[in-house]
Design a protein around this motif. Structure first.
Motif, PDB file in Angstrom:
ATOM      1  N   SER A  29      49.489  32.821  94.081  1.00  0.00           N
ATOM      2  CA  SER A  29      48.246  32.792  94.855  1.00  0.00           C
ATOM      3  C   SER A  29      47.668  34.192  94.980  1.00  0.00           C
ATOM      4  O   SER A  29      46.456  34.402  94.828  1.00  0.00           O
ATOM      5  N   PHE A  30      48.567  35.166  95.245  1.00  0.00           N
ATOM      6  CA  PHE A  30      48.122  36.554  95.358  1.00  0.00           C
ATOM      7  C   PHE A  30      47.521  37.048  94.046  1.00  0.00           C
ATOM      8  O   PHE A  30      46.489  37.710  94.015  1.00  0.00           O
ATOM      9  N   LYS A  31      48.177  36.704  92.937  1.00  0.00           N
ATOM     10  CA  LYS A  31      47.696  37.130  91.626  1.00  0.00           C
ATOM     11  C   LYS A  31      46.334  36.514  91.317  1.00  0.00           C
ATOM     12  O   LYS A  31      45.446  37.169  90.777  1.00  0.00           O
ATOM     13  N   MET A  32      46.160  35.230  91.697  1.00  0.00           N
ATOM     14  CA  MET A  32      44.876  34.560  91.447  1.00  0.00           C
ATOM     15  C   MET A  32      43.756  35.221  92.246  1.00  0.00           C
ATOM     16  O   MET A  32      42.645  35.430  91.746  1.00  0.00           O
ATOM     17  N   LYS A  33      44.061  35.577  93.518  1.00  0.00           N
ATOM     18  CA  LYS A  33      43.048  36.230  94.346  1.00  0.00           C
ATOM     19  C   LYS A  33      42.675  37.599  93.771  1.00  0.00           C
ATOM     20  O   LYS A  33      41.520  37.997  93.783  1.00  0.00           O
ATOM     21  N   SER A  34      43.692  38.313  93.260  1.00  0.00           N
ATOM     22  CA  SER A  34      43.430  39.630  92.666  1.00  0.00           C
ATOM     23  C   SER A  34      42.540  39.520  91.440  1.00  0.00           C
ATOM     24  O   SER A  34      41.618  40.294  91.240  1.00  0.00           O
ATOM     25  N   LEU A  35      42.834  38.499  90.602  1.00  0.00           N
ATOM     26  CA  LEU A  35      42.004  38.275  89.415  1.00  0.00           C
ATOM     27  C   LEU A  35      40.579  37.910  89.809  1.00  0.00           C
ATOM     28  O   LEU A  35      39.607  38.356  89.185  1.00  0.00           O
ATOM     29  N   LEU A  36      40.459  37.093  90.868  1.00  0.00           N
ATOM     30  CA  LEU A  36      39.130  36.682  91.322  1.00  0.00           C
ATOM     31  C   LEU A  36      38.327  37.893  91.784  1.00  0.00           C
ATOM     32  O   LEU A  36      37.145  38.038  91.457  1.00  0.00           O
ATOM     33  N   LYS A  37      38.993  38.784  92.558  1.00  0.00           N
ATOM     34  CA  LYS A  37      38.303  39.997  93.012  1.00  0.00           C
ATOM     35  C   LYS A  37      37.854  40.845  91.828  1.00  0.00           C
ATOM     36  O   LYS A  37      36.784  41.434  91.825  1.00  0.00           O
ATOM     37  N   TYR A  38      38.705  40.915  90.794  1.00  0.00           N
ATOM     38  CA  TYR A  38      38.388  41.699  89.597  1.00  0.00           C
ATOM     39  C   TYR A  38      37.152  41.159  88.899  1.00  0.00           C
ATOM     40  O   TYR A  38      36.245  41.910  88.545  1.00  0.00           O
ATOM     41  N   PHE A  39      37.074  39.823  88.755  1.00  0.00           N
ATOM     42  CA  PHE A  39      35.921  39.230  88.077  1.00  0.00           C
ATOM     43  C   PHE A  39      34.655  39.338  88.922  1.00  0.00           C
ATOM     44  O   PHE A  39      33.557  39.504  88.394  1.00  0.00           O
ATOM     45  N   VAL A  40      34.825  39.258  90.247  1.00  0.00           N
ATOM     46  CA  VAL A  40      33.662  39.441  91.128  1.00  0.00           C
ATOM     47  C   VAL A  40      33.123  40.855  90.975  1.00  0.00           C
ATOM     48  O   VAL A  40      31.914  41.083  90.912  1.00  0.00           O
ATOM     49  N   LEU A  41      34.058  41.838  90.903  1.00  0.00           N
ATOM     50  CA  LEU A  41      33.642  43.225  90.704  1.00  0.00           C
ATOM     51  C   LEU A  41      32.892  43.399  89.394  1.00  0.00           C
ATOM     52  O   LEU A  41      31.852  44.050  89.332  1.00  0.00           O
ATOM     53  N   LEU A  42      33.424  42.795  88.321  1.00  0.00           N
ATOM     54  CA  LEU A  42      32.750  42.886  87.028  1.00  0.00           C
ATOM     55  C   LEU A  42      31.375  42.244  87.084  1.00  0.00           C
ATOM     56  O   LEU A  42      30.401  42.755  86.530  1.00  0.00           O
ATOM     57  N   PHE A  43      31.287  41.116  87.772  1.00  0.00           N
ATOM     58  CA  PHE A  43      30.005  40.411  87.888  1.00  0.00           C
ATOM     59  C   PHE A  43      28.985  41.298  88.599  1.00  0.00           C
ATOM     60  O   PHE A  43      27.845  41.441  88.164  1.00  0.00           O
ATOM     61  N   CYS A  44      29.441  41.924  89.709  1.00  0.00           N
ATOM     62  CA  CYS A  44      28.542  42.787  90.456  1.00  0.00           C
ATOM     63  C   CYS A  44      28.098  43.975  89.617  1.00  0.00           C
ATOM     64  O   CYS A  44      26.950  44.389  89.655  1.00  0.00           O
ATOM     65  N   LEU A  45      29.049  44.523  88.845  1.00  0.00           N
ATOM     66  CA  LEU A  45      28.740  45.685  88.019  1.00  0.00           C
ATOM     67  C   LEU A  45      27.694  45.374  86.969  1.00  0.00           C
ATOM     68  O   LEU A  45      26.743  46.111  86.754  1.00  0.00           O
ATOM     69  N   HIS A  46      27.846  44.225  86.317  1.00  0.00           N
ATOM     70  CA  HIS A  46      26.965  43.910  85.188  1.00  0.00           C
ATOM     71  C   HIS A  46      25.660  43.242  85.610  1.00  0.00           C
ATOM     72  O   HIS A  46      24.675  43.304  84.879  1.00  0.00           O
ATOM     73  N   PHE A  47      25.649  42.591  86.781  1.00  0.00           N
ATOM     74  CA  PHE A  47      24.442  41.860  87.151  1.00  0.00           C
ATOM     75  C   PHE A  47      23.746  42.453  88.378  1.00  0.00           C
ATOM     76  O   PHE A  47      22.539  42.613  88.387  1.00  0.00           O
ATOM     77  N   ASN A  48      24.484  42.807  89.411  1.00  0.00           N
ATOM     78  CA  ASN A  48      23.844  43.322  90.606  1.00  0.00           C
ATOM     79  C   ASN A  48      23.483  44.793  90.479  1.00  0.00           C
ATOM     80  O   ASN A  48      22.529  45.253  91.066  1.00  0.00           O
ATOM     81  N   ASP A  49      24.268  45.555  89.739  1.00  0.00           N
ATOM     82  CA  ASP A  49      23.987  46.965  89.555  1.00  0.00           C
ATOM     83  C   ASP A  49      23.273  47.196  88.234  1.00  0.00           C
ATOM     84  O   ASP A  49      23.604  48.086  87.473  1.00  0.00           O
ATOM     85  N   GLY A  50      22.308  46.392  87.938  1.00  0.00           N
ATOM     86  CA  GLY A  50      21.586  46.497  86.686  1.00  0.00           C
ATOM     87  C   GLY A  50      20.432  47.454  86.789  1.00  0.00           C
ATOM     88  O   GLY A  50      20.463  48.434  87.513  1.00  0.00           O
ATOM     89  N   SER A  51      19.373  47.139  86.066  1.00  0.00           N
ATOM     90  CA  SER A  51      18.241  48.052  85.987  1.00  0.00           C
ATOM     91  C   SER A  51      17.490  48.159  87.305  1.00  0.00           C
ATOM     92  O   SER A  51      16.625  49.004  87.440  1.00  0.00           O
ATOM     93  N   GLN A  52      17.812  47.300  88.280  1.00  0.00           N
ATOM     94  CA  GLN A  52      17.141  47.367  89.573  1.00  0.00           C
ATOM     95  C   GLN A  52      17.975  48.095  90.615  1.00  0.00           C
ATOM     96  O   GLN A  52      17.712  48.009  91.808  1.00  0.00           O
ATOM     97  N   SER A  53      19.002  48.798  90.198  1.00  0.00           N
ATOM     98  CA  SER A  53      19.831  49.588  91.099  1.00  0.00           C
ATOM     99  C   SER A  53      19.722  51.062  90.726  1.00  0.00           C
ATOM    100  O   SER A  53      19.577  51.416  89.563  1.00  0.00           O
ATOM    101  N   PHE A  54      19.830  51.913  91.757  1.00  0.00           N
ATOM    102  CA  PHE A  54      19.778  53.349  91.515  1.00  0.00           C
ATOM    103  C   PHE A  54      20.387  54.075  92.698  1.00  0.00           C
ATOM    104  O   PHE A  54      20.828  53.461  93.669  1.00  0.00           O
TER     105      PHE A  54
END
Length: 331
Positions: free
Chosen positions: A10-35
């Motif tokens: 369960s801990f490993k799954m939560k860690s993986l989920l946090k990792y993918f959420v971070l990647l999602f934020c990096l590639h989509f939320n911090d895009g060309s509309q972030s500075f």
């Protein structure tokens, strides 16, 4: 009650989920509309503004904005003119007619005015201050804007406050180092980002460059970090650097404070306090004299170097500084 194996899974799954959420934020939320959060988003002109109130000459203003990932702002439209003038009179004294530098200049050819983006003056709304332009003594090739929205030509070597601007539709995206500059790379061993500058500058200009990019001249805090910089240096053979300068040594963030041999970091710490003070054999030697600025050899060991002579240099950046903000848009 969860078994140890189930708990671990369960801990490993939560860690993986946090990792993918971070990647999602990096590639989509911090895009060309972030500075950078030290810029303010303006929805009217769909871009980011930063008012720098400490006066600089036009060349330094242009460079500062470029290093920050922006451009020296110009009133290229009536909307831009209106929004820029809101920043100018910070004192609220409308009679002061405070001026700022714009990105409009004729430094390439006398009288051939263009913005730093390449927009000719003929395509820019022109509202001139009384008796301007006058090209006094044939030395005025940069344009200012005052609090009334009027232009004037001045010498580029004078100093004025200025405004940096970045359009929200720029294609570059924020990376893991919290910058749009792809040359900054995160090293997991130190959790810092580094950039090797092959364009040689003297120590003062190197410091200026790292500062504008949101970092500082690299400060070595351990043998591990010295190894990181040694490996980074190895990626840039001398033949890959253009210019006539010494290519086996690069500025870093230490210097002699003027009390002979008292080398400290740019943050005021002694080399013992920083965690690394291994000089190359025979160094420091204050050769000829005047070597009061710190550098690193390709070996990863330290050297003292002339502050006023150009050299490559290494910038270090905290991936969380400056903070990154997302534009508040209706999209």
């Amino acid at each position: 009650m969860l078994t140890p194996q189930v708990y671990f899974d369960s801990f490993k799954m939560k860690s993986l989920l946090k990792y993918f959420v971070l990647l999602f934020c990096l590639h989509f939320n911090d895009g060309s509309q972030s500075f950078r959060c030290d810029y303010t988003y303006n929805p009217i002109v769909r871009g980011w503004f930063k008012h720098i109130v400490v006066p600089a000459n036009w060349y330094d203003a242009r460079l500062r904005c470029a290093l920050e990932g922006a451009v020296l702002a110009s009133p290229t439209s009536n909307k831009m003119r209106t929004e820029i003038t809101k920043f100018i009179n910070v004192s609220g004294n409308e009679e002061a007619c405070t001026e700022i530098f714009t990105g409009i200049h004729a430094t390439f050819a006398k009288g051939a005015y263009i913005s730093v983006e390449g927009i000719p003056l003929s395509k820019i709304p022109q509202f001139w201050a009384p008796n301007e332009p006058d090209n006094k003594e044939d030395k005025e090739s940069c344009l200012t804007l005052n609090s009334n929205g009027d232009l004037a030509d001045v010498s580029c070597d004078t100093t004025r406050p200025f405004i940096c601007y970045r359009a929200v539709d720029s294609k570059k995206r924020i990376n893991e180092c919290g910058t749009i500059d792809p040359e900054y790379r995160l090293d997991a061993r130190t959790n810092s980002c580094y950039k090797f500058h092959t364009v040689a500058r003297n120590y003062s200009r190197a410091f200026f460059t790292c500062y504008a990019e949101g970092g500082h001249l690299a400060v070595i805090n351990s043998d591990t970090e010295a190894t990181v910089l040694k490996e980074l240096f190895a990626r840039y053979p001398g033949g890959h650097m253009l210019g006539n300068f010494w290519k086996d040594v690069a500025f870093v963030g230490i210097h002699d404070w003027g009390e002979r041999w008292d080398f400290r970091s740019i943050h005021g710490k002694t080399l013992v306090e920083t965690g690394y003070g291994t000089f190359s054999g025979g160094e420091p030697n204050n050769f000829t004299p005047g070597e009061q600025c710190g550098a690193i050899y390709r070996s990863g060991k330290l050297d003292d170097l002339w502050c006023d002579r150009p050299a490559p240099f290494i910038c270090e950046k905290d991936p969380d500084y400056p903070d990154v903000c997302r534009a508040e848009t209706d999209e």
